[in-house]
Write an enzyme that holds these catalytic residues in place. Structure first.
Site, PDB file in Angstrom:
ATOM      1  N   GLU A  94     -22.597 -18.881  -2.293  1.00 45.82           N
ATOM      2  CA  GLU A  94     -23.829 -17.817  -2.865  1.00 45.82           C
ATOM      3  C   GLU A  94     -24.946 -18.185  -2.412  1.00 45.82           C
ATOM      4  O   GLU A  94     -25.932 -18.031  -3.063  1.00 45.82           O
ATOM      5  CB  GLU A  94     -23.614 -17.687  -4.577  1.00 45.82           C
ATOM      6  CG  GLU A  94     -22.490 -17.555  -5.115  1.00 45.82           C
ATOM      7  CD  GLU A  94     -22.245 -17.521  -6.597  1.00 45.82           C
ATOM      8  OE1 GLU A  94     -23.320 -17.971  -7.196  1.00 45.82           O
ATOM      9  OE2 GLU A  94     -21.294 -17.538  -7.282  1.00 45.82           O
ATOM     10  N   GLU A 117     -15.165 -15.623  -5.980  1.00 46.69           N
ATOM     11  CA  GLU A 117     -15.055 -15.725  -7.566  1.00 46.69           C
ATOM     12  C   GLU A 117     -15.264 -14.349  -8.109  1.00 46.69           C
ATOM     13  O   GLU A 117     -16.150 -13.447  -7.637  1.00 46.69           O
ATOM     14  CB  GLU A 117     -16.389 -16.475  -7.935  1.00 46.69           C
ATOM     15  CG  GLU A 117     -16.536 -17.972  -7.740  1.00 46.69           C
ATOM     16  CD  GLU A 117     -17.580 -18.586  -7.953  1.00 46.69           C
ATOM     17  OE1 GLU A 117     -18.458 -17.927  -9.053  1.00 46.69           O
ATOM     18  OE2 GLU A 117     -18.152 -19.678  -7.585  1.00 46.69           O
TER      19      GLU A 117
END
Length: 320
Positions: A169, A261
């Site tokens: 991320e 995710e």
């Protein structure tokens, strides 16, 4: 199609996994679930509702971070650390059962951290200073890599391939490695890649990059699979087509793509109608799996019974 690992010295088991994933691309998606505590309540719940287990099991490495300030950490931080201790022992057990393993490292900052210092707000650590020779930040960065490498060598000794997804991320600034932008995070990734493959000879890692921004791409030479993390609205239906098309734009090379995710399960019917070629998905832990706040158990059961998905019992025996 034969997929060559980005690491030219990768063990054959890495190539076997990559070739299997390539053979499934556009046909079936591997089920996945993140866990972060020894009870692995998520896997218990999935088996209770579906009668089987995910093909890809995610493990959390945060408790293995060398620079955790136990004396000054708050209760929430300590609880998460203690719950995650010893989970790598279970990773070995699941590998013996034939599951694919993926590791997530919420890396407590190598210096200057307090409580959950993988978050930027809890550390003064400057990742850009790692890029300069002789800085304390660079020394601490490599010291942590040395300790993590020793843990990973146990899996190499058993020839267990790992879907390795570091610096995740980095499109956001919430983690310290992304606090100076995705370009800096990409450089940190390349430092890790060189150190792990050349110095520590960790040739069992499958290198997964986790950022959807073209300007932050690490480069085809150090990446096996591209991925991104997505948290859609609760109980929404999606096959993540739009998000896949966006991710594919970061490279012109035919890298496989994964959902590193997610909070919301992909919809089997939408995927049957429009088979987006995700390699696997990994649902996040706790409420995303243990409650019906985000996904119903009927949706979970429907997905695990769908021919569009691969569960643990559907993985080929002796894949590696």
């Amino acid at each position: 199609m034969i997929k060559k690992p980005c690491n030219p010295n990768a063990i054959p088991e890495v190539g076997a996994v990559l070739n299997y994933l390539a053979s499934m691309e556009g046909k079936k998606i591997l089920t996945g679930q993140h866990t972060q505590s020894r009870p692995q309540e998520e896997l218990v719940k999935i088996h209770e509702k579906t009668g089987t287990y995910p093909a890809v099991i995610g493990f959390e490495l945060l408790s293995y971070s060398p620079n955790i300030d136990y004396d000054n950490a708050d209760e929430e931080c300590l609880a998460e650390v203690y719950e995650a201790r010893g989970t790598l022992e279970q990773a070995y057990e699941w590998a013996e059962k034939g599951a694919l393993l993926t590791f997530t490292w919420h890396w407590f900052s190598p210096l200057y951290g307090e409580s959950k210092s993988f978050y930027t707000e809890h550390t003064a650590f400057d990742p850009e200073k790692v890029l300069t020779e002789g800085t304390p930040e660079r020394e601490a960065f490599y010291s942590d890599l040395d300790k993590m490498a020793e843990l990973l060598k146990g899996f190499l000794a058993k020839r267990i391939p790992i879907l390795w997804r570091p610096f995740h991320e980095s499109e956001g600034k919430w983690f310290w490695w992304g606090s100076k932008g995705p370009e800096v995070a990409a450089k940190l990734y390349r430092l890790m890649y060189d150190y792990f493959t050349v110095v520590h000879e960790l040739h069992h890692l499958i290198w997964v990059w986790n950022c959807p921004l073209p300007e932050g791409y690490v480069g085809d030479d150090v990446c096996d699979i591209i991925s991104r993390d997505l948290y859609a609205e609760a109980h929404s239906r999606t096959n993540y087509r739009k998000e896949y098309d966006e991710l594919r734009k970061i490279t012109s090379t035919d890298k496989g793509a994964a959902l590193g995710e997610i909070g919301i399960l992909p919809d089997p019917e939408m995927l049957m109608a429009d088979p987006v070629p995700w390699l696997w998905y990994m649902t996040w832990s706790h409420d995303f799996c243990l409650t019906e706040d985000f996904n119903t158990y009927d949706a979970l059961k429907k997905l695990y019974q769908s021919d569009a998905f691969v569960t643990l019992d559907r993985l080929p025996k002796g894949l590696w």
